[in-house]
Enzyme design. Structure first.
Site, PDB file in Angstrom:
ATOM      1  N   HIS A  62       0.809  -1.268  -0.082  1.00 32.87           N
ATOM      2  CA  HIS A  62       0.102   0.010  -0.144  1.00 32.87           C
ATOM      3  C   HIS A  62       0.995   1.134  -0.014  1.00 32.87           C
ATOM      4  O   HIS A  62       2.024   1.095   0.077  1.00 32.87           O
ATOM      5  CB  HIS A  62      -0.981   0.048   1.021  1.00 32.87           C
ATOM      6  CG  HIS A  62      -0.360   0.030   2.615  1.00 32.87           C
ATOM      7  ND1 HIS A  62       0.689  -0.940   2.814  1.00 32.87           N
ATOM      8  CD2 HIS A  62      -0.568   0.933   3.614  1.00 32.87           C
ATOM      9  CE1 HIS A  62       0.985  -0.425   4.199  1.00 32.87           C
ATOM     10  NE2 HIS A  62       0.243   0.572   4.504  1.00 32.87           N
ATOM     11  N   ASP A  66       6.184   4.360   4.885  1.00 31.52           N
ATOM     12  CA  ASP A  66       7.132   3.199   5.330  1.00 31.52           C
ATOM     13  C   ASP A  66       7.200   2.001   4.498  1.00 31.52           C
ATOM     14  O   ASP A  66       8.102   1.178   4.745  1.00 31.52           O
ATOM     15  CB  ASP A  66       6.717   2.856   6.784  1.00 31.52           C
ATOM     16  CG  ASP A  66       5.214   2.287   6.917  1.00 31.52           C
ATOM     17  OD1 ASP A  66       4.497   2.740   6.330  1.00 31.52           O
ATOM     18  OD2 ASP A  66       5.085   1.507   7.895  1.00 31.52           O
ATOM     19  N   ASP A 209       0.149  -4.517   7.602  1.00 33.71           N
ATOM     20  CA  ASP A 209      -0.819  -3.079   7.993  1.00 33.71           C
ATOM     21  C   ASP A 209      -2.300  -3.796   7.930  1.00 33.71           C
ATOM     22  O   ASP A 209      -2.871  -3.185   6.893  1.00 33.71           O
ATOM     23  CB  ASP A 209      -0.318  -2.223   7.060  1.00 33.71           C
ATOM     24  CG  ASP A 209       0.900  -1.381   7.242  1.00 33.71           C
ATOM     25  OD1 ASP A 209       1.962  -1.936   7.792  1.00 33.71           O
ATOM     26  OD2 ASP A 209       1.107  -0.299   7.457  1.00 33.71           O
TER      27      ASP A 209
HETATM   28 ZN   LIG Z   1       3.189   0.387   7.826  1.00 30.45          ZN
HETATM   29 ZN   LIG Z   2      -0.156   1.642   6.476  1.00 34.06          ZN
END
Ligand SMILES: [Zn+2]
Ligand SMILES: [Zn+2]
Length: 302
Positions: A62, A66, A209
């Protein structure tokens, strides 16, 4: 062929002095598959001595920084290091625009072709030897989990049995591995008399995530290794819910439900200098849990 998984970065959101940002390198024979490319991945990648000109695909989960701020540096350095082969980048909507805008503003002068593809849930790669499927996780923005499933491999050929049947080494051995039956000196010889049953392929799922969810559990079902978001321990369960992450024990429940072989805790919050409590919590639910340090390699074999 075994799969080897090197955890280039196991932290999440921000790095700390023990953990880099998320990236997992999967070596499958001569091919490289990289899952996410957090900032600093290129240095870890070099340290892993993975080679710079191999067939390679990068999967981005995504568009949170990060997980992808390492891409420009990676592309830049691979070019400097002499890559000439095409590199494929796969990710959700927005990844094409990101690579384009980097190229427009800083000019990558890439010496190798880069193909960028936006994908959604479903089959995203169909290679002769494996496929990669994606499913939507449950996060603040669209986030894809990926599962690589090898196609079944043919059974093991037994040369001792073949010789015993009087079949000489050479093209006949190849034919026996390819066809269910061959004729040799007027005799019908069944392939199964010298070739074992088909062997199942290996499966690896990368799901970061995300809250625990049905889509990811379904995608991960039967994996040999599941790498799952385990950002927090149970005392920070509310934080996990609020930010679209999972606790270590939630990841362990997913692993248990999906009947995976092994769970690797991943995307560990920078607030943990000592993540052992996370491992302890997860193992209470799913004993086959590991927590890798950066640059640690895990081998998956049948
Ligand atoms: Zn992340
Ligand atoms: Zn994320």
């Amino acid at each position: 062929m075994s799969l080897s998984v090197t955890f280039l970065g196991t932290g999440g959101s921000v790095p700390n002095k023990f953990r880099n940002l998320p990236s997992v390198l999967l070596r499958r024979g001569p091919e490289l598959l990289l899952f996410d490319c957090g900032e600093g991945t290129q240095k870890q990648f070099l340290q892993a001595k993975a080679g710079t000109n191999r067939k390679m695909r990068i999967f981005i989960s995504h568009l949170h920084g990060d997980h992808m701020f390492g891409l420009p540096g990676m592309l830049h350095s691979l070019s400097f290091m002499g890559r000439t082969r095409e590199l494929e980048i796969i990710g959700p909507t927005g990844i094409v625009q990101f690579v384009k805008s980097v190229n427009r503003t800083v000019r990558l002068y890439s010496r190798f072709p880069i193909s960028v593809r936006e994908v959604s849930a479903g089959r995203v790669v169909n290679d002769p030897e494996y496929e990669v499927r994606a499913a939507w996780g449950k996060h603040g923005i669209p986030c894809l989990a990926y599962a690589l499933q090898e196609k079944p491999k043919s059974g093991k050929f037994d040369p001792v049995k073949a010789r015993r049947l009087g079949i000489p080494e050479g093209p006949l051995w190849k034919r026996l591995q390819k066809f269910p039956v061959i004729t040799f000196k007027g005799r019908r010889i069944l392939s199964r008399s010298v070739v074992g049953p088909p062997r199942r392929g290996l499966k690896l799922t990368y799901a970061v995530d995300t809250r625990p969810c049905r889509e990811v559990t379904r995608l991960a079902t039967g994996s040999d290794l599941l790498i799952h978001d385990s950002c927090f321990d149970e005392s920070a369960a509310k934080k996990a819910r609020d930010y679209g992450h999972s606790t270590a024990s939630e990841a362990a429940y997913v692993a248990k439900k999906a009947k995976v072989g092994k769970l690797a805790l991943f995307h560990i919050s920078a607030m943990y200098e000592d993540p052992r409590p996370l491992l302890k919590e997860a193992r209470r639910v799913f004993p086959h849990t590991i927590l890798c340090t950066d640059m640690e390699t895990v081998h998956i074999s049948p």
